[in-house]
Write a protein that holds these residues in place. Sequence first.
Motif, PDB file in Angstrom:
ATOM      1  N   ALA A 224      37.477 -12.129  12.802  1.00  0.00           N
ATOM      2  CA  ALA A 224      36.412 -11.206  13.206  1.00  0.00           C
ATOM      3  C   ALA A 224      36.094 -11.371  14.689  1.00  0.00           C
ATOM      4  N   ARG A 225      36.018 -12.616  15.161  1.00  0.00           N
ATOM      5  CA  ARG A 225      35.764 -12.849  16.585  1.00  0.00           C
ATOM      6  C   ARG A 225      36.909 -12.303  17.436  1.00  0.00           C
ATOM      7  N   MET A 226      38.135 -12.573  16.993  1.00  0.00           N
ATOM      8  CA  MET A 226      39.282 -12.075  17.750  1.00  0.00           C
ATOM      9  C   MET A 226      39.289 -10.544  17.816  1.00  0.00           C
ATOM     10  N   ALA A 227      39.012  -9.877  16.682  1.00  0.00           N
ATOM     11  CA  ALA A 227      39.019  -8.418  16.656  1.00  0.00           C
ATOM     12  C   ALA A 227      37.876  -7.834  17.491  1.00  0.00           C
ATOM     13  N   ALA A 228      36.733  -8.520  17.509  1.00  0.00           N
ATOM     14  CA  ALA A 228      35.622  -8.036  18.330  1.00  0.00           C
ATOM     15  C   ALA A 228      35.994  -8.055  19.814  1.00  0.00           C
ATOM     16  N   LEU A 273      32.297  -3.737  16.986  1.00  0.00           N
ATOM     17  CA  LEU A 273      31.716  -4.130  15.701  1.00  0.00           C
ATOM     18  C   LEU A 273      32.545  -3.598  14.539  1.00  0.00           C
ATOM     19  N   ALA A 274      33.017  -2.348  14.677  1.00  0.00           N
ATOM     20  CA  ALA A 274      33.854  -1.778  13.621  1.00  0.00           C
ATOM     21  C   ALA A 274      35.153  -2.548  13.476  1.00  0.00           C
ATOM     22  N   ALA A 275      35.760  -2.917  14.608  1.00  0.00           N
ATOM     23  CA  ALA A 275      37.004  -3.698  14.559  1.00  0.00           C
ATOM     24  C   ALA A 275      36.763  -5.058  13.915  1.00  0.00           C
ATOM     25  N   ALA A 276      35.639  -5.689  14.259  1.00  0.00           N
ATOM     26  CA  ALA A 276      35.326  -6.986  13.661  1.00  0.00           C
ATOM     27  C   ALA A 276      35.103  -6.854  12.162  1.00  0.00           C
ATOM     28  N   GLY A 277      34.449  -5.775  11.733  1.00  0.00           N
ATOM     29  CA  GLY A 277      34.214  -5.570  10.308  1.00  0.00           C
ATOM     30  C   GLY A 277      35.506  -5.370   9.536  1.00  0.00           C
ATOM     31  N   VAL A 278      36.410  -4.545  10.077  1.00  0.00           N
ATOM     32  CA  VAL A 278      37.698  -4.318   9.410  1.00  0.00           C
ATOM     33  C   VAL A 278      38.490  -5.615   9.332  1.00  0.00           C
ATOM     34  N   ALA A 279      38.502  -6.362  10.435  1.00  0.00           N
ATOM     35  CA  ALA A 279      39.254  -7.623  10.457  1.00  0.00           C
ATOM     36  C   ALA A 279      38.664  -8.636   9.486  1.00  0.00           C
ATOM     37  N   ALA A 280      37.331  -8.716   9.422  1.00  0.00           N
ATOM     38  CA  ALA A 280      36.693  -9.681   8.527  1.00  0.00           C
ATOM     39  C   ALA A 280      37.020  -9.371   7.070  1.00  0.00           C
TER      40      ALA A 280
END
Length: 295
Positions: A224-228, A273-280
């Motif tokens: 999630a951190r990486m995607a954010a 935030l959307a990228a972090a959510g998808v990754a998480a």
Amino acid sequence: MSDFDVARWRPAPFLPEADARDGSLTFVVAVLCFLACLTLLSLLAADRAARDWTRQLEGQATVIVRPKANETPDGAAARAAETLAGVDGVAEARAMEPEKAEALIAPWLGDADLSDLPVPRLVAVQLTREKPADAQALDRALKAQGLDAVVDDHTAWMADIQRAARLARLAGLFVFALIAVAAAAVIAFATRAGLAARREVVEVLHLSGAEDGFVARLFQARFARMAAHAGLFGAGAAAIMGAVFRLAGGGQGLTPVLPIAWSDLLFVVPAPLAAAGVAALAARFTALALIRDLA
């Protein structure tokens, strides 16, 4: 004598802060986020263009006037314009010059000599915004004066524009969803690789009583951190490109077909935030499924 200092010893993290593959993974997610933001900006611009065109067509109508045997084409057009100007719901009616009518027909006839053809005269009708006149009212007024005319209220054009706008929205949403699925697949692959590399550690954690959710949360937080961070880079690049398109095209953006507004750039703000959510989500579900298989 050993150099080992018990007081300064700290356990190594289950997932290291940096990995050799992080750069490539961040780049891929950033590119996907960039493409998703560009798709979103294109959707907003296309929807705005369709609404503007529909609004312009709703306030206008075109009347094709054919002269009768006892009058000239210009006279018939002038009489039609005068008749329509008195209809309720009409703001202005103006007979178009023959040159303008011929210019509208010329692209369809090529290099033909239009002077020898019975080109009908056109009357441009501007409707009022409140209670505009409909095609039936205009047709009745023309027939009451004995005019041979056809009213085009641009209904067919508006239907085509609205249908094209719907197709563009569906295509854009499909591309947007496809990019999100691709990002989730990339994260899932990275999670699978990370768990495979730490299989023995996961087994030891299980023997020590660690729950599946504990290990899954480690991967979830890491990716999630990486995607954010990647989403921040991708959204920033998309915003910069959108601003360049807006500046390059002057008042209407890059082109009147896709008018980008400054306010559209705000829609890329939630992208990290959307990228972090998808990754998480992708990391969590993948990790839980693999951990159960390892158990």
